[in-house]
Enzyme design. Structure first.
Site, PDB file in Angstrom:
ATOM      1  CB  ALA A 195       3.531   7.008  11.065  1.00  0.00           C
ATOM      2  CG  HIS A 255       7.810   6.869  17.961  1.00  0.00           C
ATOM      3  ND1 HIS A 255       7.686   7.914  17.480  1.00  0.00           N
ATOM      4  CD2 HIS A 255       8.948   6.999  18.640  1.00  0.00           C
ATOM      5  CE1 HIS A 255       8.684   9.015  17.754  1.00  0.00           C
ATOM      6  NE2 HIS A 255       9.521   8.116  18.447  1.00  0.00           N
ATOM      7  N   GLY A 296      16.035  18.152  17.998  1.00  0.00           N
ATOM      8  CA  GLY A 296      17.226  17.049  17.542  1.00  0.00           C
ATOM      9  C   GLY A 296      16.410  15.905  17.866  1.00  0.00           C
ATOM     10  N   GLY A 317      12.442  14.699  22.711  1.00  0.00           N
ATOM     11  CA  GLY A 317      11.159  14.533  23.460  1.00  0.00           C
ATOM     12  C   GLY A 317      10.027  15.188  22.403  1.00  0.00           C
ATOM     13  CE  LYS A 318      12.136  15.472  16.526  1.00  0.00           C
ATOM     14  NZ  LYS A 318      13.003  14.826  17.139  1.00  0.00           N
ATOM     15  CB  SER A 319       7.418  11.761  18.998  1.00  0.00           C
ATOM     16  OG  SER A 319       7.946  11.861  17.931  1.00  0.00           O
ATOM     17  NE  ARG A 336       5.906   8.233  23.303  1.00  0.00           N
ATOM     18  CZ  ARG A 336       6.635   8.792  22.360  1.00  0.00           C
ATOM     19  NH1 ARG A 336       8.000   8.418  22.817  1.00  0.00           N
ATOM     20  NH2 ARG A 336       6.523   9.216  21.346  1.00  0.00           N
ATOM     21  NE  ARG A 337       0.584   6.634  17.719  1.00  0.00           N
ATOM     22  CZ  ARG A 337       1.377   6.273  17.108  1.00  0.00           C
ATOM     23  NH1 ARG A 337       2.631   6.821  17.141  1.00  0.00           N
ATOM     24  NH2 ARG A 337       1.365   5.159  16.153  1.00  0.00           N
TER      25      ARG A 337
END
Lengths: 165, 165, 165
Positions: C31, C47, C7, C11-13, C50-51
């Site tokens: 992306a 996102h 959902g 925390g999927k990514s 964070r990478r």
């Protein structure tokens, strides 16, 4: 500390009560619900009615960390639920990240068998309105934060626990 | 009796059909859907089209317990699905608690390999309107009631079963 | 090929990034998000922020299959996410079944450690509007199609993986 996640009517609270009452009474129940309408008042009454003798109930719609800190060492504790608490802070326009962080600190250092109930709300269609999206994001982040500190995480499906951690 | 829970398009019906057809034909399919609009008529046709020969189909939008009772002993049975049946009773303003209780009694005494499909609808944001909330609560309670009586409960994710019980 | 389902804010990514970076850099990140409003631009920036170094980012809001085909053999790949890609095609009124089929073909022949993120959106109440229902159905069907070709499928709950396959 055990986190019980699940959807509406998935049996989270009833299962958490079962787990807590394995330990000897008295047990502490911290309720975060606010009875701002009849529907909510009815749900609260239903939850209260189910609990047997031996429960001490504290109301903590906002200062949940403070309420948890007041619980004696070793006392079995049920917090029901994180998602309503978060919603109360969001509606009051408080800084939910700071509040979540403080709560995570307190829950991360359990002083007894602690059981924490939270809703999973992110598995439906993206909501139309921006407040609902903000709430959904905040609830998901809070669940992740608490799950990371829990020793056990259960995902409730139709009254049955699936062990996630 | 096996309960298959899952979201929309999670592959519940197709998996239930696979499980039922492991047993020898004939198989009984009890459909609870009512084709009250084109979209629903299309979905029903799609489900029917997928089923191979050997299936006998009964329609039971309301009297599901009666339809199940009419199924011969030992006959593999697929009920698809509890959530639409509940929705039919809610829209007709029937007493859903009484109906759910009667259904649970019948499903709790399976007379053959029975497979029951239901939707999990409680994992999104709290719906705005009161009827949707009542439906969500009733569906969750019904799922718990049936899950308690099932020998196996599967939670379907993207066509794959997770064993809950 | 590993499919990570879950959902919003599950925390999927982050989990997919952890799995991909177990392999040596460089890693490719595809992306599918389009920054059509401020809220989305903010999510994308979050996102990206964070990478760590070592990631090469490709944007593929529509031609995802082509972007994946351009990735060198053996290169760790993260696709984030299928559901936004599907939504882009639906809004552009493209033939999503054909696009999904083409994508499934490409993902079904991984040429390295590939991690694919998708949203589970079918576990809430049936949406009021027809477009949301079509989207929900298409997303569910796409998830089933990709899950069938994946070697591993994870269902993310509060940042924690449950192994489905």
């Amino acid at each position: 500390m055990t986190l019980l996640l699940g959807g509406a009517r998935s049996g989270k609270s009833a299962h958490a009560e079962q787990l807590a009452t394995v330990f000897p009474a008295p047990w502490t129940y911290i309720a975060t619900a606010q009875a701002y309408d009849d529907e909510m008042a009815e749900r609260i009454a239903l939850h209260r009615g189910r609990r047997v003798e031996g429960w001490e109930t504290l109301d903590a719609p906002l200062d949940l960390a403070g309420a948890i800190e007041s619980v004696p060492d070793g006392r079995p504790l049920l917090v029901d639920c994180l998602t309503l608490w978060l919603s109360n802070h969001l509606l009051a326009e408080h800084d939910v990240e700071r509040e979540s962080e403080r709560l995570a600190q307190v829950l991360g250092k359990p002083r007894g068998p602690w059981f924490v109930v939270a809703n999973e709300v992110g598995l439906g269609i993206v909501p139309d309105n921006a407040l609902a999206r903000r709430f959904r994001d905040a609830a998901g982040r809070l669940n992740q934060k608490i799950a990371a500190r829990a020793t056990h995480v259960l995902f409730m499906v139709a009254g049955l626990p699936m062990q996630v951690k």
